[in-house]
Design an enzyme around this catalytic site. Structure first.
Site, short mmCIF file in Angstrom:
data_model
loop_
_atom_site.label_atom_id
_atom_site.label_comp_id
_atom_site.label_asym_id
_atom_site.label_seq_id
_atom_site.Cartn_x
_atom_site.Cartn_y
_atom_site.Cartn_z
N LYS A 266 0.84 -1.20 0.00
CA LYS A 266 0.00 0.00 0.00
C LYS A 266 0.88 1.26 0.00
O LYS A 266 2.10 1.17 0.23
CB LYS A 266 -0.91 -0.04 1.23
N TYR B 268 -12.03 -2.98 -2.42
CA TYR B 268 -12.48 -3.20 -1.04
C TYR B 268 -14.00 -3.30 -0.94
O TYR B 268 -14.56 -3.02 0.13
CB TYR B 268 -11.96 -2.08 -0.13
N PHE C 227 -14.84 2.71 8.27
CA PHE C 227 -13.55 3.19 7.76
C PHE C 227 -13.42 3.05 6.24
O PHE C 227 -12.37 3.37 5.68
CB PHE C 227 -12.40 2.45 8.46
N ARG D 225 -0.83 -14.92 3.81
CA ARG D 225 -1.48 -14.22 4.93
C ARG D 225 -0.67 -14.39 6.22
O ARG D 225 -0.60 -13.49 7.04
CB ARG D 225 -2.90 -14.76 5.14
N THR E 176 -4.40 -8.37 10.75
CA THR E 176 -4.79 -7.08 10.18
C THR E 176 -4.28 -5.91 11.04
O THR E 176 -3.76 -4.92 10.52
CB THR E 176 -6.33 -7.02 10.08
N ARG F 32 3.60 -7.25 9.01
CA ARG F 32 2.97 -6.19 9.80
C ARG F 32 3.50 -6.15 11.23
O ARG F 32 3.64 -5.07 11.82
CB ARG F 32 1.45 -6.40 9.80
N ASN G 52 -1.20 -0.35 7.69
CA ASN G 52 -0.62 -1.69 7.88
C ASN G 52 0.12 -2.22 6.64
O ASN G 52 0.39 -3.41 6.53
CB ASN G 52 -1.66 -2.68 8.40
N HIS H 193 -1.45 -5.58 1.56
CA HIS H 193 -2.71 -6.32 1.38
C HIS H 193 -2.40 -7.71 0.84
O HIS H 193 -1.49 -7.87 0.03
CB HIS H 193 -3.61 -5.59 0.37
N GLU I 276 -9.34 -10.62 -7.24
CA GLU I 276 -8.40 -9.50 -7.12
C GLU I 276 -7.34 -9.53 -8.21
O GLU I 276 -6.97 -8.48 -8.76
CB GLU I 276 -7.76 -9.51 -5.73
P1 IDP Z 1 -6.83 -7.50 5.82
O1 IDP Z 1 -6.11 -6.40 5.10
O2 IDP Z 1 -5.96 -8.11 6.89
O3 IDP Z 1 -7.42 -8.53 4.89
P2 IDP Z 1 -9.52 -6.49 6.19
O4 IDP Z 1 -10.42 -6.79 7.34
O5 IDP Z 1 -9.85 -7.08 4.87
O6 IDP Z 1 -8.04 -6.84 6.64
O7 IDP Z 1 -9.46 -4.92 6.06
C1 IDP Z 1 -8.90 -4.31 4.94
C2 IDP Z 1 -8.06 -3.13 5.38
O8 IDP Z 1 -8.92 -2.19 6.01
C3 IDP Z 1 -7.03 -3.46 6.44
O9 IDP Z 1 -5.83 -3.96 5.91
C4 IDP Z 1 -6.82 -2.13 7.10
O10 IDP Z 1 -5.96 -1.32 6.32
C5 IDP Z 1 -8.22 -1.53 7.04
N1 IDP Z 1 -8.93 -1.74 8.30
C6 IDP Z 1 -9.43 -2.90 8.78
N2 IDP Z 1 -10.02 -2.73 9.97
C7 IDP Z 1 -9.88 -1.42 10.24
C8 IDP Z 1 -10.28 -0.60 11.35
O11 IDP Z 1 -10.90 -1.07 12.30
N3 IDP Z 1 -9.97 0.71 11.27
C9 IDP Z 1 -9.31 1.25 10.22
N4 IDP Z 1 -8.91 0.55 9.17
C10 IDP Z 1 -9.20 -0.78 9.18
MG MG Z 2 -8.99 -8.41 3.55
#
Ligand code: IDP
Ligand code: MG
Length: 238
Positions: free
Chosen positions: A96, A136, A144, A172, A178, A189, A199, A202, A213
């Site tokens: 990212k 997304y 968010f 993963r 996450t 991470r 973070n 992706h 994707e």
């Molecule tokens: P992932 O990236 O580990 O698959 P997802 O739940 O798919 O996690 O969420 C996508 C992205 O959304 C995360 O990588 C993170 O950047 C953001 N995100 C997830 N949860 C939160 C949150 O609670 N607050 C802010 N950003 C979040």
């Molecule tokens: Mg995800």
């Protein structure tokens, strides 16, 4: 047919049958025969001739062996296909904008590369906000979502496809949880990020999302099929 040849032939058949029964070619003998059989199928060399080396006659083999060989060879080929299918598993990984700006491209790529996964597509691009929303889409009801899509489209993203056995799930694991506060040390991470909103990386979370994707970010012709020289050292069954 000489008795010496009979003995050799029955040894060959026994080892092939036991190899196919055990579903893995465990013994040294089984491995050698399996390799000979596989080479024979590939190169259209008569089966027994290559399994015997110099001791056997190809003509003598044709009359009676193919039926006996067919089953184990077929089993071996199915195994081979399964192994290749597993190796060809692909996942979508993106660094990212925060990861790119922090100079972590090489660090992240090297973790996937050193593991033994194979890079089959890569580009650097600034996605539009609409594109980020597509990427997304499953999070569109989360509070968010807007900020997340705004951020993903705020700068360059390194989009990649990595290939290898178990790469979706293990990718993963390499990435970590996450929320970097919960990511284990040793993960990307865990080692390189602090908060969930930044973070840095992706990774697809399953076979369906990986497929979707990859096709969202890449045209089919941007994916490169190639055999790496290292594969014979990364994959193998003993
Ligand atoms: P992932 O990236 O580990 O698959 P997802 O739940 O798919 O996690 O969420 C996508 C992205 O959304 C995360 O990588 C993170 O950047 C953001 N995100 C997830 N949860 C939160 C949150 O609670 N607050 C802010 N950003 C979040
Ligand atoms: Mg995800």
């Amino acid at each position: 047919m000489s008795s010496q040849m009979c003995k050799s032939a029955s040894r060959v058949i026994r080892s092939l049958l036991s190899a196919s029964k055990n579903s893995r070619f465990c013994s040294a003998e089984g491995r050698a025969v399996a390799a000979a059989a596989a080479v024979s199928v590939d190169s259209k060399v008569p089966l027994l001739a290559s399994a015997y080396g110099s001791g056997g006659s190809a003509n003598a083999s044709r009359g009676w062996l193919p039926g006996v060989f067919a089953l184990p060879v077929a089993a071996y080929m199915v195994q081979e296909q399964e192994a290749h299918a597993a190796q060809n598993e692909r996942t979508f990984i993106a660094i990212k904008p925060d990861g790119v700006q922090r100079g972590l491209i090489a660090e992240i790529i090297s973790r996937f590369e050193r593991k033994g996964f194979k890079l089959v597509a890569i580009k650097i691009t600034v996605p539009s906000k609409e594109f980020a929303q597509k990427h997304y889409h499953d999070l569109k009801d989360r509070p968010f979502f807007n900020g997340l899509c705004q951020f993903l489209s705020s700068g360059p993203v390194v989009a990649m496809v990595w290939e290898g056995e178990g790469v979706i799930k293990y990718g993963r694991k390499l990435i970590g949880a996450t929320d970097p506060q919960r990511s284990e040390p040793g993960t990307i991470r865990g080692d390189l990020a602090v908060v969930v909103g930044r973070n840095i990386i992706h990774g697809s979370d399953g076979p369906e999302t990986a497929k979707d994707e990859i096709s969202l970010w890449f045209k089919p012709q941007e994916l490169v099929n190639y055999k790496s020289n290292e594969e014979k050292w990364i994959y193998g069954v003993n």
